[in-house]
Design a protein around this motif. Structure first.
Motif, PDB file in Angstrom:
ATOM      1  N   THR A 123      17.837  15.956  -2.624  1.00  0.00           N
ATOM      2  CA  THR A 123      17.675  15.154  -1.408  1.00  0.00           C
ATOM      3  C   THR A 123      16.214  15.064  -0.998  1.00  0.00           C
ATOM      4  N   GLN A 124      15.444  16.120  -1.243  1.00  0.00           N
ATOM      5  CA  GLN A 124      14.014  16.063  -0.940  1.00  0.00           C
ATOM      6  C   GLN A 124      13.293  15.103  -1.887  1.00  0.00           C
ATOM      7  N   LEU A 125      13.808  14.948  -3.094  1.00  0.00           N
ATOM      8  CA  LEU A 125      13.200  14.040  -4.065  1.00  0.00           C
ATOM      9  C   LEU A 125      13.545  12.578  -3.799  1.00  0.00           C
ATOM     10  N   TRP A 126      14.595  12.327  -3.066  1.00  0.00           N
ATOM     11  CA  TRP A 126      15.152  10.988  -2.943  1.00  0.00           C
ATOM     12  C   TRP A 126      14.117   9.958  -2.479  1.00  0.00           C
ATOM     13  N   VAL A 127      13.488  10.184  -1.321  1.00  0.00           N
ATOM     14  CA  VAL A 127      12.599   9.177  -0.745  1.00  0.00           C
ATOM     15  C   VAL A 127      11.331   8.985  -1.573  1.00  0.00           C
ATOM     16  N   PRO A 128      10.566  10.048  -1.903  1.00  0.00           N
ATOM     17  CA  PRO A 128       9.353   9.808  -2.700  1.00  0.00           C
ATOM     18  C   PRO A 128       9.629   9.251  -4.094  1.00  0.00           C
ATOM     19  N   THR A 129      10.763   9.631  -4.690  1.00  0.00           N
ATOM     20  CA  THR A 129      11.089   9.108  -6.018  1.00  0.00           C
ATOM     21  C   THR A 129      11.372   7.613  -5.960  1.00  0.00           C
ATOM     22  N   VAL A 130      12.175   7.180  -4.999  1.00  0.00           N
ATOM     23  CA  VAL A 130      12.467   5.756  -4.844  1.00  0.00           C
ATOM     24  C   VAL A 130      11.189   4.978  -4.572  1.00  0.00           C
ATOM     25  N   LEU A 131      10.321   5.534  -3.746  1.00  0.00           N
ATOM     26  CA  LEU A 131       9.064   4.862  -3.425  1.00  0.00           C
ATOM     27  C   LEU A 131       8.208   4.659  -4.673  1.00  0.00           C
ATOM     28  N   MET A 132       7.985   5.717  -5.443  1.00  0.00           N
ATOM     29  CA  MET A 132       7.149   5.610  -6.640  1.00  0.00           C
ATOM     30  C   MET A 132       7.818   4.750  -7.707  1.00  0.00           C
ATOM     31  N   MET A 133       9.148   4.789  -7.775  1.00  0.00           N
ATOM     32  CA  MET A 133       9.851   3.962  -8.760  1.00  0.00           C
ATOM     33  C   MET A 133       9.684   2.484  -8.443  1.00  0.00           C
ATOM     34  N   LEU A 134       9.844   2.091  -7.175  1.00  0.00           N
ATOM     35  CA  LEU A 134       9.731   0.688  -6.808  1.00  0.00           C
ATOM     36  C   LEU A 134       8.315   0.159  -7.019  1.00  0.00           C
ATOM     37  N   ILE A 135       7.317   1.020  -6.774  1.00  0.00           N
ATOM     38  CA  ILE A 135       5.934   0.577  -6.941  1.00  0.00           C
ATOM     39  C   ILE A 135       5.615   0.332  -8.412  1.00  0.00           C
ATOM     40  N   SER A 136       6.126   1.172  -9.305  1.00  0.00           N
ATOM     41  CA  SER A 136       5.815   1.028 -10.732  1.00  0.00           C
ATOM     42  C   SER A 136       6.820   0.153 -11.470  1.00  0.00           C
ATOM     43  N   LEU A 137       7.877  -0.311 -10.796  1.00  0.00           N
ATOM     44  CA  LEU A 137       8.911  -1.105 -11.457  1.00  0.00           C
ATOM     45  C   LEU A 137       8.366  -2.434 -11.965  1.00  0.00           C
ATOM     46  N   ALA A 138       7.434  -3.021 -11.224  1.00  0.00           N
ATOM     47  CA  ALA A 138       6.903  -4.330 -11.608  1.00  0.00           C
ATOM     48  C   ALA A 138       6.225  -4.280 -12.969  1.00  0.00           C
ATOM     49  N   THR A 139       5.544  -3.181 -13.266  1.00  0.00           N
ATOM     50  CA  THR A 139       4.827  -3.069 -14.537  1.00  0.00           C
ATOM     51  C   THR A 139       5.781  -3.207 -15.716  1.00  0.00           C
TER      52      THR A 139
ATOM     53  N   PRO B 221       0.852  -1.214   0.000  1.00  0.00           N
ATOM     54  CA  PRO B 221       0.000   0.000   0.000  1.00  0.00           C
ATOM     55  C   PRO B 221       0.877   1.250   0.000  1.00  0.00           C
ATOM     56  N   THR B 222       0.533   2.206  -0.819  1.00  0.00           N
ATOM     57  CA  THR B 222       1.392   3.376  -1.000  1.00  0.00           C
ATOM     58  C   THR B 222       1.588   4.147   0.303  1.00  0.00           C
ATOM     59  N   PHE B 223       0.501   4.353   1.055  1.00  0.00           N
ATOM     60  CA  PHE B 223       0.612   5.156   2.275  1.00  0.00           C
ATOM     61  C   PHE B 223       1.477   4.458   3.322  1.00  0.00           C
ATOM     62  N   TRP B 224       1.373   3.125   3.403  1.00  0.00           N
ATOM     63  CA  TRP B 224       2.169   2.383   4.377  1.00  0.00           C
ATOM     64  C   TRP B 224       3.630   2.331   3.949  1.00  0.00           C
ATOM     65  N   ALA B 225       3.869   2.093   2.654  1.00  0.00           N
ATOM     66  CA  ALA B 225       5.238   2.069   2.145  1.00  0.00           C
ATOM     67  C   ALA B 225       5.908   3.430   2.304  1.00  0.00           C
ATOM     68  N   ALA B 226       5.131   4.517   2.159  1.00  0.00           N
ATOM     69  CA  ALA B 226       5.694   5.860   2.319  1.00  0.00           C
ATOM     70  C   ALA B 226       6.164   6.093   3.751  1.00  0.00           C
ATOM     71  N   VAL B 227       5.415   5.607   4.704  1.00  0.00           N
ATOM     72  CA  VAL B 227       5.822   5.754   6.113  1.00  0.00           C
ATOM     73  C   VAL B 227       7.093   4.965   6.392  1.00  0.00           C
ATOM     74  N   LEU B 228       7.168   3.735   5.878  1.00  0.00           N
ATOM     75  CA  LEU B 228       8.384   2.936   6.051  1.00  0.00           C
ATOM     76  C   LEU B 228       9.584   3.592   5.370  1.00  0.00           C
ATOM     77  N   ALA B 229       9.357   4.150   4.181  1.00  0.00           N
ATOM     78  CA  ALA B 229      10.452   4.808   3.463  1.00  0.00           C
ATOM     79  C   ALA B 229      10.963   6.018   4.235  1.00  0.00           C
TER      80      ALA B 229
ATOM     81  N   VAL C 111       1.265  10.240  -2.089  1.00  0.00           N
ATOM     82  CA  VAL C 111       2.659  10.467  -1.709  1.00  0.00           C
ATOM     83  C   VAL C 111       2.866  11.897  -1.211  1.00  0.00           C
ATOM     84  N   GLU C 112       2.295  12.870  -1.902  1.00  0.00           N
ATOM     85  CA  GLU C 112       2.443  14.261  -1.481  1.00  0.00           C
ATOM     86  C   GLU C 112       1.758  14.516  -0.148  1.00  0.00           C
TER      87      GLU C 112
END
Length: 511
Positions: A377-393, A148-156, A455-456
């Motif tokens: 540096t502000q982009l680092w965490v949300p970018t990695v999160l969104m990249m990993l979620i869409s990587l499977a596609t 889940p995006t919201f849960w993964a964002a908290v872990l990230a 994410v935002e």
């Protein structure tokens, strides 16, 4: 082709027009924009209510309000768009511009990163179907896709930001136990994924373990995390390695003309590194200058390839452009590394978990590099999160498309004619496998724009998603319409680009 593009642009305008009517009608009738003022005990509430009624034209029917908004949008054909005002009377143009800049920067970087990694991993998974690597990749990418995006964002935020900041404040040092554990995991994991005979796996595991331990010890002893650098020697080794590697991948090392072309481009990049160092310490024009230099780099690579490529000009051009582009990227990375300690002096905990930028980096005494390091540096965490979620596609579609193409008759014919496996995979199979991926990119980009809303919200970015949610809660149609127009236009344009790419990838579609 031009007629087709004009038709698609016309249909895009019709879709945006009809969707804008529907969205405006739904937002206007979704609640009471004066509810907070009706319940307020502020003696100034009646005046504030009159002001809001005036700003939002609440005394007019919804279609009159929509026509007023549409007139501002029609100004876009004269390059003077007017998105109107929000419920407080503030002009939306600068607000939307800043929000769109933050959101699209996040989505574009995440999309490009997921496309590149997903396609590379998908090709390898297809080549090594049903291997340990294939099963491992399938498990990992689907694991991230199912989060889940919201849960993964908290872990990230916790592991990629807070724990990293604590580690940086503690001196960014690895303990002996950490070095041993990381090296052991890599020594076991890499051979299992790489596959091969038992002896080769053993040799690979030992080599990876020793190299990892040595690299971590070197980084620890030199405080690389606090004062990172590629340096001149590192750049020379990497640039020459890129030249040789891309030559081996695309043309083969036996093709001397392509190899000499790539080495020439690498040497030009090394010379440019020294020649532009002082000039780029304070780049006039910022990203515009860097973009112009990148375009000049590509042009030089093409010219060198055409002059030195001989009969293999096409392959030489591809190798030269890739070598030159990545070498210029390494030069840019080294400049960012050079200014990293200066940024750390202003921001000891470099990765923030709130906002898209730090306020202290908007002052006049801060350098261009420090400002952009803060943004990255502000982009680092949300970018990695969104990249990993869409990587499977991208990974799974690339794998499936490559496997389907590899069973075609022309692939068997290419192998029967004696073409090497590199040519079969990259030239014959991969290009045809890209056709369905072009569609996926367009749809996934639109999906990522929608995903930024969550994410935002978690990272408290003042982007398009945050603007959209706030406007919906306030029953304020103008910001919602701005969100729909900007994101809808970008999504539709990506679909148009995908349609054009069909004709580029498959000449039969042009007929």
């Amino acid at each position: 082709m031009l007629k087709y593009i004009l038709k698609r642009l016309g249909s895009t305008l019709v879709v945006l027009f009809l969707s804008s009517i529907l969205v405006f009608f739904l937002v206007v009738h979704s609640g009471d924009p004066l509810e907070d003022l009706r319940e307020s005990n502020d003696p100034d509430a009646p005046f504030q209510m009159e002001q809001r009624i005036h700003h939002m034209q609440l005394d007019q029917p919804w279609y009159v309000r929509y026509w007023g908004w549409l007139q501002g949008m029609l100004g876009c054909f004269r390059l003077s768009c007017d998105f109107g005002t929000n419920r407080d009377g503030q002009q939306l143009n600068p607000i939307l511009m800043q929000a769109a800049q933050d959101s699209l920067r996040l989505v574009l970087i995440a999309t490009i990163a997921s496309i590149v990694l997903g396609i590379l991993i998908g090709i390898l998974a297809a080549i090594r179907q049903y291997s340990t690597f294939d099963y491992t990749v399938s498990f990992v990418v689907f694991f991230f896709f199912s989060l889940p995006t919201f849960w993964a964002a908290v872990l990230a935020k916790d592991y990629l930001a807070i724990h990293y900041n604590n580690w940086m404040q503690d001196g960014a040092e690895f303990t002996t136990g950490q070095i041993f554990f990381i090296s052991l995991v890599l020594a076991i994991g890499v051979p299992l994924v790489a596959g091969g005979p038992p002896l080769r796996r053993l040799i690979t595991g030992v080599a990876v373990g020793l190299f990892s331990a040595g690299a971590l010890w070197y980084f620890d002893s030199t405080s690389f995390a606090l004062s990172p650098r590629i340096g001149a020697i590192g750049l020379i080794v990497m640039a020459l390695g890129l030249a040789v590697g891309f030559t081996a991948l695309i043309a083969g090392l036996k093709n001397r003309q392509v190899l000499y072309t790539a080495l020439t481009v690498a040497l030009i990049g090394i010379v440019a590194y020294y020649a532009t160092w002082d000039f780029l310490q304070d780049p006039p024009g910022g990203w515009f200058l860097l973009g112009a230099l990148f375009v000049l780099t590509i042009a030089v690579c093409v010219v060198v390839a055409r002059l030195m490529g001989g009969y293999a000009k096409g392959q030489a051009t591809a190798v030269a452009v890739l070598t030159g582009a990545l070498t210029s990227g390494l030069i840019l990375l080294d400049h960012f590394m050079y200014h990293w300690p200066n940024m750390m002096s202003l921001k000891p905990r470099p990765i923030s978990t709130i906002g898209s930028h730090s306020r202290r980096f908007t002052e006049d005494d801060v350098t261009w590099w420090q400002v952009n390091l803060d943004l990255l540096t502000q982009l680092w965490v949300p970018t990695v999160l969104m990249m990993l979620i869409s990587l499977a596609t991208y990974t799974r579609y690339t794998r499936a498309s490559m496997l389907e193409v590899s069973r075609q008759d022309y692939i068997r014919t290419a192998r029967a004619k004696g073409a090497n496996e590199r040519t079969v995979v990259l030239k014959h199979a991969f290009r045809n496998a890209l056709i369905p991926l072009a569609t996926i990119v367009a749809f996934d980009f639109a999906g990522l724009i929608g995903g930024t809303v969550i994410v935002e919200r978690v990272f408290n970015w003042n982007g398009m998603g945050q603007l959209f949610i706030t406007a919906l809660q306030n029953v304020d149609p103008a910001p919602v319409m701005g969100f729909v127009v900007i994101t809808g236009f970008v999504a539709v344009m990506f679909n148009l680009i995908a349609d054009i790419l069909y004709a580029v990838l498959d000449p039969r579609i042009r007929v």
